[in-house]
Design a protein around this motif. Structure first.
Motif, PDB file in Angstrom:
ATOM      1  N   UNK A   1       1.944  14.656  42.168  1.00  0.00           N
ATOM      2  CA  UNK A   1       2.330  13.610  41.218  1.00  0.00           C
ATOM      3  C   UNK A   1       2.088  12.241  41.845  1.00  0.00           C
ATOM      4  N   UNK A   2       0.824  11.888  41.967  1.00  0.00           N
ATOM      5  CA  UNK A   2       0.459  10.598  42.539  1.00  0.00           C
ATOM      6  C   UNK A   2      -0.485   9.875  41.596  1.00  0.00           C
ATOM      7  N   UNK A   3      -0.543   8.578  41.722  1.00  0.00           N
ATOM      8  CA  UNK A   3      -1.433   7.761  40.904  1.00  0.00           C
ATOM      9  C   UNK A   3      -2.086   6.744  41.827  1.00  0.00           C
ATOM     10  N   UNK A   4      -3.405   6.636  41.744  1.00  0.00           N
ATOM     11  CA  UNK A   4      -4.112   5.671  42.585  1.00  0.00           C
ATOM     12  C   UNK A   4      -3.810   4.251  42.120  1.00  0.00           C
ATOM     13  N   UNK A   5      -3.676   3.373  43.084  1.00  0.00           N
ATOM     14  CA  UNK A   5      -3.372   1.968  42.820  1.00  0.00           C
ATOM     15  C   UNK A   5      -4.470   1.146  43.467  1.00  0.00           C
ATOM     16  N   UNK A   6      -5.139   0.329  42.691  1.00  0.00           N
ATOM     17  CA  UNK A   6      -6.232  -0.486  43.203  1.00  0.00           C
ATOM     18  C   UNK A   6      -5.899  -1.968  43.056  1.00  0.00           C
ATOM     19  N   UNK A   7      -6.329  -2.744  44.030  1.00  0.00           N
ATOM     20  CA  UNK A   7      -6.193  -4.192  43.956  1.00  0.00           C
ATOM     21  C   UNK A   7      -7.601  -4.763  44.005  1.00  0.00           C
ATOM     22  N   UNK A   8      -7.916  -5.626  43.067  1.00  0.00           N
ATOM     23  CA  UNK A   8      -9.239  -6.252  43.049  1.00  0.00           C
ATOM     24  C   UNK A   8      -9.074  -7.769  43.042  1.00  0.00           C
ATOM     25  N   UNK A   9     -10.021  -8.435  43.668  1.00  0.00           N
ATOM     26  CA  UNK A   9     -10.003  -9.890  43.695  1.00  0.00           C
ATOM     27  C   UNK A   9     -11.418 -10.401  43.878  1.00  0.00           C
ATOM     28  N   UNK A  10     -11.576 -11.693  43.641  1.00  0.00           N
ATOM     29  CA  UNK A  10     -12.889 -12.316  43.754  1.00  0.00           C
ATOM     30  C   UNK A  10     -13.294 -12.376  45.219  1.00  0.00           C
ATOM     31  N   UNK A  11     -14.494 -11.882  45.494  1.00  0.00           N
ATOM     32  CA  UNK A  11     -15.011 -11.858  46.861  1.00  0.00           C
ATOM     33  C   UNK A  11     -14.956 -13.246  47.493  1.00  0.00           C
ATOM     34  N   UNK A  12     -14.497 -13.279  48.735  1.00  0.00           N
ATOM     35  CA  UNK A  12     -14.461 -14.536  49.476  1.00  0.00           C
ATOM     36  C   UNK A  12     -13.260 -15.419  49.190  1.00  0.00           C
ATOM     37  N   UNK A  13     -12.419 -15.022  48.253  1.00  0.00           N
ATOM     38  CA  UNK A  13     -11.258 -15.847  47.900  1.00  0.00           C
ATOM     39  C   UNK A  13      -9.988 -15.048  48.192  1.00  0.00           C
ATOM     40  N   UNK A  14      -9.415 -15.313  49.347  1.00  0.00           N
ATOM     41  CA  UNK A  14      -8.208 -14.593  49.744  1.00  0.00           C
ATOM     42  C   UNK A  14      -7.091 -15.616  49.940  1.00  0.00           C
ATOM     43  N   UNK A  15      -6.471 -16.008  48.840  1.00  0.00           N
ATOM     44  CA  UNK A  15      -5.375 -16.978  48.884  1.00  0.00           C
ATOM     45  C   UNK A  15      -4.162 -16.362  49.587  1.00  0.00           C
ATOM     46  N   UNK A  16      -3.259 -17.209  50.033  1.00  0.00           N
ATOM     47  CA  UNK A  16      -2.077 -16.743  50.760  1.00  0.00           C
ATOM     48  C   UNK A  16      -1.269 -15.700  49.978  1.00  0.00           C
ATOM     49  N   UNK A  17      -0.982 -15.886  48.677  1.00  0.00           N
ATOM     50  CA  UNK A  17      -0.230 -14.849  47.950  1.00  0.00           C
ATOM     51  C   UNK A  17      -0.954 -13.499  47.929  1.00  0.00           C
ATOM     52  N   UNK A  18      -2.279 -13.526  47.803  1.00  0.00           N
ATOM     53  CA  UNK A  18      -3.047 -12.280  47.833  1.00  0.00           C
ATOM     54  C   UNK A  18      -2.937 -11.623  49.197  1.00  0.00           C
TER      55      UNK A  18
END
Length: 100
Positions: free
Chosen positions: A66-83
């Motif tokens: 009983x698992x579900x994959x969790x993905x995080x996507x973001x714009x390449x090259x933009x890694x802000x502090x909250x991310x």
């Protein structure tokens, strides 16, 4: 999420019953309201198991599949502090739960 209801149906069938999808919650608070007022059942992530909700019983599933994959996507090259903080927090959780 695409495939979510099919995944829930597979889990329920392995447990010996067929679910009946009547209403879909639009938020976590709406989901808990449906559970309390309508007698609904919900599958929630384990991090909610200690979330205090009057009238709601949290029972851990024994099915290790009983698992579900969790993905995080973001714009390449933009890694802000909250991310970066989110990624670090998720990495910490995944280390506490090997194989998840």
């Amino acid at each position: 999420m695409p495939g979510h209801n099919r995944w829930i149906t597979q889990l329920c069938r392995r447990a010996g019953f067929k679910p009946k999808f009547v209403q879909e919650a639009v938020s976590v608070s709406n989901m808990f309201t449906l559970v309390v007022s309508e007698g609904a059942v919900a599958l929630v992530p384990s991090y909610l198991k200690h979330f205090p909700v009057a009238g709601v019983a949290m029972v851990e599933l024994l099915d290790k599949k009983a698992t579900w994959d969790f993905l995080v996507v973001w714009q390449r090259g933009r890694t802000a502090k909250p991310l970066r903080e989110l990624l670090d927090a998720l990495a910490g959780v995944s280390q506490r739960y090997p194989g998840s």
